[in-house]
Scaffold this motif. Structure first.
Motif, PDB file in Angstrom:
ATOM      1  N   LYS A 155      11.213   2.376   1.744  1.00  0.00           N
ATOM      2  CA  LYS A 155      10.774   3.283   0.691  1.00  0.00           C
ATOM      3  C   LYS A 155       9.269   3.525   0.818  1.00  0.00           C
ATOM      4  O   LYS A 155       8.473   2.582   0.760  1.00  0.00           O
ATOM      5  CB  LYS A 155      11.098   2.694  -0.683  1.00  0.00           C
ATOM      6  N   SER A 156       8.908   4.781   0.998  1.00  0.00           N
ATOM      7  CA  SER A 156       7.487   5.105   1.134  1.00  0.00           C
ATOM      8  C   SER A 156       6.749   5.025  -0.194  1.00  0.00           C
ATOM      9  O   SER A 156       5.513   4.986  -0.226  1.00  0.00           O
ATOM     10  CB  SER A 156       7.322   6.504   1.743  1.00  0.00           C
ATOM     11  N   ASN A 157       7.480   4.984  -1.297  1.00  0.00           N
ATOM     12  CA  ASN A 157       6.868   4.894  -2.627  1.00  0.00           C
ATOM     13  C   ASN A 157       7.623   3.892  -3.503  1.00  0.00           C
ATOM     14  O   ASN A 157       8.178   4.242  -4.539  1.00  0.00           O
ATOM     15  CB  ASN A 157       6.837   6.273  -3.295  1.00  0.00           C
ATOM     16  N   PRO A 158       7.660   2.603  -3.093  1.00  0.00           N
ATOM     17  CA  PRO A 158       8.443   1.615  -3.843  1.00  0.00           C
ATOM     18  C   PRO A 158       7.773   1.243  -5.161  1.00  0.00           C
ATOM     19  O   PRO A 158       6.567   1.436  -5.349  1.00  0.00           O
ATOM     20  CB  PRO A 158       8.478   0.420  -2.890  1.00  0.00           C
ATOM     21  N   THR A 159       8.566   0.680  -6.055  1.00  0.00           N
ATOM     22  CA  THR A 159       8.024   0.130  -7.294  1.00  0.00           C
ATOM     23  C   THR A 159       7.270  -1.159  -6.979  1.00  0.00           C
ATOM     24  O   THR A 159       7.822  -2.057  -6.330  1.00  0.00           O
ATOM     25  CB  THR A 159       9.158  -0.169  -8.294  1.00  0.00           C
ATOM     26  N   PRO A 160       6.012  -1.283  -7.401  1.00  0.00           N
ATOM     27  CA  PRO A 160       5.249  -2.504  -7.097  1.00  0.00           C
ATOM     28  C   PRO A 160       5.854  -3.731  -7.767  1.00  0.00           C
ATOM     29  O   PRO A 160       6.618  -3.633  -8.733  1.00  0.00           O
ATOM     30  CB  PRO A 160       3.850  -2.200  -7.666  1.00  0.00           C
ATOM     31  N   ASN A 161       5.492  -4.905  -7.249  1.00  0.00           N
ATOM     32  CA  ASN A 161       5.864  -6.149  -7.911  1.00  0.00           C
ATOM     33  C   ASN A 161       4.753  -6.474  -8.908  1.00  0.00           C
ATOM     34  O   ASN A 161       3.700  -7.001  -8.543  1.00  0.00           O
ATOM     35  CB  ASN A 161       6.025  -7.278  -6.882  1.00  0.00           C
ATOM     36  N   PHE A 162       4.994  -6.141 -10.175  1.00  0.00           N
ATOM     37  CA  PHE A 162       3.917  -6.190 -11.159  1.00  0.00           C
ATOM     38  C   PHE A 162       3.484  -7.613 -11.495  1.00  0.00           C
ATOM     39  O   PHE A 162       2.333  -7.855 -11.853  1.00  0.00           O
ATOM     40  CB  PHE A 162       4.349  -5.450 -12.431  1.00  0.00           C
ATOM     41  N   ARG A 163       4.389  -8.578 -11.387  1.00  0.00           N
ATOM     42  CA  ARG A 163       4.008  -9.946 -11.728  1.00  0.00           C
ATOM     43  C   ARG A 163       3.211 -10.605 -10.605  1.00  0.00           C
ATOM     44  O   ARG A 163       2.547 -11.613 -10.820  1.00  0.00           O
ATOM     45  CB  ARG A 163       5.264 -10.782 -12.009  1.00  0.00           C
ATOM     46  N   GLY A 164       3.316 -10.064  -9.402  1.00  0.00           N
ATOM     47  CA  GLY A 164       2.568 -10.650  -8.296  1.00  0.00           C
ATOM     48  C   GLY A 164       3.106 -11.987  -7.842  1.00  0.00           C
ATOM     49  O   GLY A 164       2.361 -12.813  -7.308  1.00  0.00           O
ATOM     50  N   VAL A 165       4.402 -12.234  -8.025  1.00  0.00           N
ATOM     51  CA  VAL A 165       4.981 -13.520  -7.642  1.00  0.00           C
ATOM     52  C   VAL A 165       5.890 -13.416  -6.421  1.00  0.00           C
ATOM     53  O   VAL A 165       6.407 -14.422  -5.946  1.00  0.00           O
ATOM     54  CB  VAL A 165       5.767 -14.127  -8.827  1.00  0.00           C
ATOM     55  N   PHE A 204       6.854 -10.603  -2.737  1.00  0.00           N
ATOM     56  CA  PHE A 204       6.511  -9.403  -1.994  1.00  0.00           C
ATOM     57  C   PHE A 204       7.081  -8.180  -2.713  1.00  0.00           C
ATOM     58  O   PHE A 204       8.128  -8.261  -3.361  1.00  0.00           O
ATOM     59  CB  PHE A 204       7.095  -9.452  -0.575  1.00  0.00           C
ATOM     60  N   THR A 205       6.420  -7.059  -2.579  1.00  0.00           N
ATOM     61  CA  THR A 205       6.973  -5.813  -3.101  1.00  0.00           C
ATOM     62  C   THR A 205       8.284  -5.516  -2.376  1.00  0.00           C
ATOM     63  O   THR A 205       8.326  -5.497  -1.137  1.00  0.00           O
ATOM     64  CB  THR A 205       5.991  -4.650  -2.895  1.00  0.00           C
ATOM     65  N   ASN A 206       9.329  -5.318  -3.140  1.00  0.00           N
ATOM     66  CA  ASN A 206      10.636  -5.036  -2.540  1.00  0.00           C
ATOM     67  C   ASN A 206      10.671  -3.569  -2.119  1.00  0.00           C
ATOM     68  O   ASN A 206      10.947  -2.683  -2.937  1.00  0.00           O
ATOM     69  CB  ASN A 206      11.744  -5.349  -3.543  1.00  0.00           C
TER      70      ASN A 206
END
Length: 368
Positions: free
Chosen positions: A121-131, A133-135
């Motif tokens: 995904k060129s525009n994935p949803t970030p991992n907001f908690r930072g715990v 890797f961004t999926n």
């Protein structure tokens, strides 16, 4: 032989396992399945700006245990296997939550996995908690019904789609956003709507114009919309009446593909009649002494001999052997040698002569 009762170009409302059992056996050419992912989400997810992430919490994605999910997966895959032709293939997409369980079930049921493809995904949803890797990817498994059977893979179409480079198994495409994302009252109509670009690549790679493409989890109809664009017939199964209605509206609003044209035909050289280079001489498309040029703008030329060999710089050999002398390594002489067309005055690949001969021979076979 295809059943006349096959409900093509229709959305069939109901549970996919029940509906599949009513379809004729071995009647479908390609299946694309986007099943529930069993995401196992246990808490809300908030962005740094304190807005809630619109995740997947629908009832259809809830399962009591892994055993329940495995039983569900085995049931719908078995039903799909029954309606799939021996030459057919199946695509199933998932995330790390479910794809490994789906893959094991595929193998247990006798499917043969041809590829796993990563949708990056060129525009994935970030991992907001930072715990973690961004999926940033999902996995597609592509499997044939029976190992060793002939199946459709439009290699040259994929290469053309990829700027004449071999298509890899990592596909970078954006998630469904903007005007493509269906909305109801300002909210996403479906939590997991897939981008049409992804389905375009799936259908173009593994089906032919006129084939029947089935989607057992039709949702808002992405598979049907793309199938219609590519002049494929489709069957959608969806149990949610609101999704089914949206899918029907979406596809009805899309103009049908132009039927009866060559726009959607995909050339597969491996299935074409094999013709030796000498057949061009035998059928008067080339003459002994004609010059062939190495490359469309090349100055290197070789002379065609009566026995169909080429003569270059004192060396004689086939179109492939002389090409390898000039360009070491694997190569296809049909793609590298060109002739000067006396009618148009243009330099054209000799493969066009081979295509012309195939058309002449096909007309002869048909009695024209």
């Amino acid at each position: 032989m295809e059943s006349p009762d096959l409900p093509v170009n229709q959305v069939l409302q109901g549970d996919c396992i029940d509906v599949l059992q009513r379809l004729p056996a071995e009647s479908v050419d390609l299946i694309f399945a986007d099943p529930p992912y069993n995401l196992q989400l246990h808490q809300e997810l908030w962005r740094p700006n304190l807005t809630l992430v619109d995740g997947v919490d629908d009832d259809w994605d809830q399962f009591g245990s892994f055993a329940d999910y495995d039983a569900f997966t085995s049931a719908w895959l078995s039903a799909c296997r029954r309606v799939l032709k021996r030459s057919g293939t199946l695509w199933v997409i998932g995330s790390y939550h479910n794809i490994y369980r789906v893959g094991a079930c595929l193998q247990d049921l006798g499917f043969w996995i041809l590829n796993d493809v990563l949708w990056i995904k060129s525009n994935p949803t970030p991992n907001f908690r930072g715990v973690r890797f961004t999926n940033a990817h999902e996995t597609l498994l592509w499997a044939q019904k029976e190992r060793g059977s002939a199946y459709t893979f439009n290699y040259h179409a994929m290469r053309a789609l990829n700027d004449d480079k071999q298509m890899r198994s990592d596909w970078e495409l954006p998630v469904c956003t903007g005007h493509e994302r269906l909305r109801v009252d300002g909210r996403k109509a479906h939590a997991t709507q897939k981008p049409e670009a992804l389905l375009y690549r799936v259908l173009l790679s593994s089906s032919q114009a006129g084939d029947v493409v089935l989607d057992p989890f039709f949702g808002t109809g992405t598979t049907g919309a793309v199938a219609q664009r590519l002049n494929r017939r489709w069957i959608g199964i969806e149990r949610d009446p609101q999704y089914a209605a949206l899918a029907r509206q979406r596809i009805a609003a899309q103009p049908p593909a132009a039927a009866g044209t060559e726009l959607f035909a995909t050339r597969n050289p491996r299935r074409e009649t094999r013709l030796p280079f000498g057949a061009l001489l035998e059928n008067n498309l080339l003459q002994p002494g004609d010059l062939l040029f190495f490359g469309v703008h090349g100055s290197i030329s070789a002379s065609v001999q009566a026995d169909s060999s080429l003569e270059y710089n004192g060396q004689r050999g086939s179109i492939h052997k002389i090409a390898r002398m000039l360009k070491p390594g694997p190569c296809n002489g049909w793609e590298l040698w060109f002739f000067d067309d006396a009618v148009s005055g243009e330099r054209r690949p000799i493969d066009q002569l081979r295509q012309r001969l195939r058309e002449l021979l096909n007309r002869t076979d048909e009695g024209e």
